[in-house]
Design a protein around this motif. Structure first.
Motif, short mmCIF file in Angstrom:
data_model
loop_
_atom_site.label_atom_id
_atom_site.label_comp_id
_atom_site.label_asym_id
_atom_site.label_seq_id
_atom_site.Cartn_x
_atom_site.Cartn_y
_atom_site.Cartn_z
N GLU A 208 0.86 -1.19 0.00
CA GLU A 208 0.00 0.00 0.00
C GLU A 208 0.89 1.23 0.00
O GLU A 208 2.06 1.17 0.38
N GLY B 27 -4.41 3.58 -1.35
CA GLY B 27 -3.05 3.06 -1.27
C GLY B 27 -2.87 1.63 -1.73
O GLY B 27 -1.86 1.29 -2.37
N ARG B 28 -3.82 0.76 -1.44
CA ARG B 28 -3.68 -0.64 -1.84
C ARG B 28 -3.89 -0.83 -3.34
O ARG B 28 -3.40 -1.80 -3.93
#
Length: 690
Positions: free
Chosen positions: A9, A394-395
């Motif tokens: 992430e 983020g991931r």
């Protein structure tokens, strides 16, 4: 294979200096960091005097407390080895560790980077502090990785201490094996410079003329790079031996260092320090200057070492030292914009410099997220917004990589040789700036690629177009690689002064452009530097493009080309000067591809005309129309691509979405006309074809 940081992430961090602050502040600082989604801190890279206040008297308890508390708050820690700032006891007791100027006068203690990498005593002291530091902290649960040193060759990228002259001779002995070979490589028969004893050989020294032997000067830069890498290896070997579980990186791209070689040989990935405002404090006279957007070119260079990397220092406020650099405060939105500029270009771990502005010292005007008063401010709120967005996207973004069909090619030998040689160095700067600028304005993502001895045809084949503007140093092996690239379908652009030097920096006794003359199908029959009373010539365009207007001038240099093969097409001719009517720009089809040769440095009008000629356009033109103020870039994964739009303007700008697309930061699906706010950021998700 390029080395990347491995993140599942996007993560946000901050540089923190517990030695600058009362211990009573630490806990509140760490608590507030976590509230902003900061999960990583970097520390200790300037703390040698705390670790070793007297020679061989080690004390690691202070930072042990800081790491313990960081771990309590769920913060991961990057530790920097402190070798950029040795303590006063060391430089006082062992002055031979200091760097010197060309006259041999030592630089004194009081700043940083005032040592030389060659001193055996300095290397011994560095080995000792690194070894003891790694033993002290390698098992701490907060530790995630090591940053060796800090910004190799920052402030000073030339070295003239006694130990450096000695080390230079040893490097030359290994490279050339004999004085006879050295004399031949350096052309020392010129002006009776022939060496008869190794003790006569030195790095550059002050002379009657400030123009040194050019071949010595080129080897000097190669030596500095090799010596710096050797110093880095000293630290890496210790960490690999004692702590093989944690990653190793270093930060910054500074002069006379082959960072590509260092990354490949030593590091797990490269890290960068991103300060886009440096590109704005000297804007020049060009109304169309990229300014802070130009920093994307530097990030592209880093991406060539590590497709996914760490920004170890991301600008979070106005910058300034007490005696020199000064920058205005970033406008609302610019810190977030610059953060996503880094993310677009491959950053998966973004570490801001710094948590709180120092209240003392040289960098007390180099502002961090928090001001001196430690109260909430708009920079804190802006970074907190980025933290929330990282948590949201983020991931999805981490691990995706920047996509480009165009590469601007460069190499260290030509960069270093061009520092002294004004017959090609300034041309490179002119051409790279023009190409990158116009590609940016046309929303065509571009890579900066450094040609290495290990570069393969497969690596170059990723690109439809390569610009290798002024490779004065050109080997037959490189020419063969480039011919293979063109033959299998690539489009290649050269510029003036291509191919007239060998690896020693000697000029070939063969027609220009040397090793690629046959590939280009032209030779250079006359030439002139454009300088003083020698004006630039004007061009007449014979191509299909109508963009190049009558009266367009050349830049930097003019070569009069002679066509050697019937299949060479003259695309532009000179219309002024004594060589009016002679070819200036040619094109030749070779195999499935094309090679272009331009007898000048590239400027913006010429680049625009060439982009029209080869019909190169934005890869997502069917999705979005964007105004020129906006940077467009793409990060792609297995099934999805993410189109970043970054507005560098202080005004809102219109964009047009031709299809529906999901915008990740807002979570909304958009289409048709949309206004981007000043310094705004959009990230659109699109499906990739299977």
């Amino acid at each position: 294979m390029a080395k990347s940081i491995q993140m599942d992430e996007l993560k946000m961090g901050v540089c923190y200096y517990p030695e600058h602050w009362s211990e009573a502040l630490w806990e509140d600082d760490f608590r507030r960091m976590r509230e902003m989604n900061i999960t990583v801190i970097r520390m200790a890279e300037f703390a040698w005097s705390i670790f070793e206040p007297e020679e061989d008297q080690f004390d690691f308890s202070f930072f042990q407390k800081a790491l313990d508390l960081a771990h309590q708050y769920g913060l991961s820690v990057i530790l920097g080895t402190p070798t950029a700032t040795p303590p006063a006891w060391l430089t006082s007791k062992y002055p031979e560790v200091l760097n010197a100027n060309k006259d041999g006068v030592l630089y004194q203690h009081g700043m940083r980077r005032h040592t030389n990498y060659s001193s055996p005593i300095f290397r011994q002291q560095c080995e000792k502090i690194v070894r003891n530091m790694v033993i002290a902290y390698k098992d701490h649960p907060a530790l995630i990785g090591w940053q060796i040193d800090n910004e190799f060759n920052c402030h000073m990228d030339v070295f003239y201490a006694v130990a450096d002259h000695v080390a230079f001779r040893e490097w030359l002995k290994d490279r050339y094996e004999s004085l006879e070979n050295l004399n031949q490589a350096w052309g020392t028969v010129f002006w009776s410079q022939t060496y008869t004893d190794w003790a006569q050989v030195h790095l550059t020294r002050n002379m009657v003329s400030q123009s040194p032997n050019p071949h010595l000067a080129l080897d000097e830069k190669r030596f500095i790079s090799a010596n710096t890498i050797s110093f880095a290896k000293l630290q890496v070997d210790i960490i690999r031996e004692l702590d093989p579980e944690h990653w190793i990186t270093t930060n910054g791209t500074f002069g006379h260092l082959d960072n590509h070689e260092m990354t490949e040989e030593l590091l797990d990935f490269f890290s960068y320090d991103s300060y886009p405002q440096f590109a704005t404090i000297f804007p020049g006279t060009d109304d169309n200057s990229l300014q802070d957007r130009a920093w994307s070119m530097k990030l592209s260079n880093v991406r060539n070492m590590s497709p996914n990397f760490c920004v170890m220092e991301q600008q979070s406020g106005p910058g300034g030292w007490v005696d020199s650099i000064g920058m205005g405060t970033p406008r609302p939105g610019q810190i977030r914009l610059w953060s996503y500029q880094s993310v677009l270009h491959g950053t998966d771990l973004l570490v801001y410099f710094r948590w709180r502005t120092a209240t003392f010292g040289t960098e007390m005007y180099w502002h961090g997220i928090n001001d001196y008063h430690n109260q909430p401010n708009r920079r804190v709120r802006e970074v907190a917004q980025v933290g929330k967005e990282f948590a949201k996207i983020g991931r999805v973004i981490a691990g995706t990589t920047y996509q480009a069909d165009v590469a601007i090619l460069q190499d260290y030998d030509n960069i270093w040789d061009g520092e002294l040689d004004e017959w090609h160095g300034p041309l490179q700067q002119q051409s790279v700036r023009s190409w990158y600028k116009q590609l940016q304005y046309r929303h065509i993502p571009t890579d900066m690629v450094t040609l290495q001895p290990t570069t393969t045809l497969d690596a170059l084949s990723d690109y439809k177009v390569i610009i290798y503007a002024h490779p004065a140093i050109m080997t037959d092996e490189t020419a063969e690689l480039l011919q293979a690239y063109v033959s299998q379908g690539g489009t290649l652009f050269f510029g003036a002064r291509t191919g007239y030097k060998d690896l020693r920096g000697h000029c070939y006794m063969r027609p220009f452009p040397g090793a690629v003359a046959e590939l280009c199908g032209v030779t250079v029959e006359d030439f002139t530097l454009i300088k003083g009373t020698i004006p630039a010539a004007e061009l007449q365009w014979n191509g299909a493009s109508e963009r190049l207007q009558e009266g367009t001038s050349t830049a930097g240099f003019n070569e009069v080309l002679h066509v050697e093969h019937a299949d060479v097409q003259v695309v532009a001719e000179y219309t002024s000067e004594y060589y009016a009517g002679s070819p200036a720009l040619t094109k030749r089809t070779v195999g499935q591809g094309q090679v272009w040769y331009y007898g000048a440095a590239y400027n913006e009008p010429v680049v625009d005309a060439l982009l029209d000629e080869i019909e190169l356009s934005s890869p997502v033109g069917d999705l979005v129309e964007v105004s020129s103020e906006v940077e467009l870039g793409i990060r792609s994964g297995k099934d999805k691509a993410y189109v970043f739009l970054l507005n560098y303007s202080d005004q809102q700008v219109p964009i047009k979405l031709k299809k529906q697309a999901k915008e990740l930061l807002s979570g909304t699906t958009l289409q048709n006309e949309i206004n981007m706010p000043a310094y705004g950021v959009f990230i659109f998700e699109i499906d990739l074809p299977h």
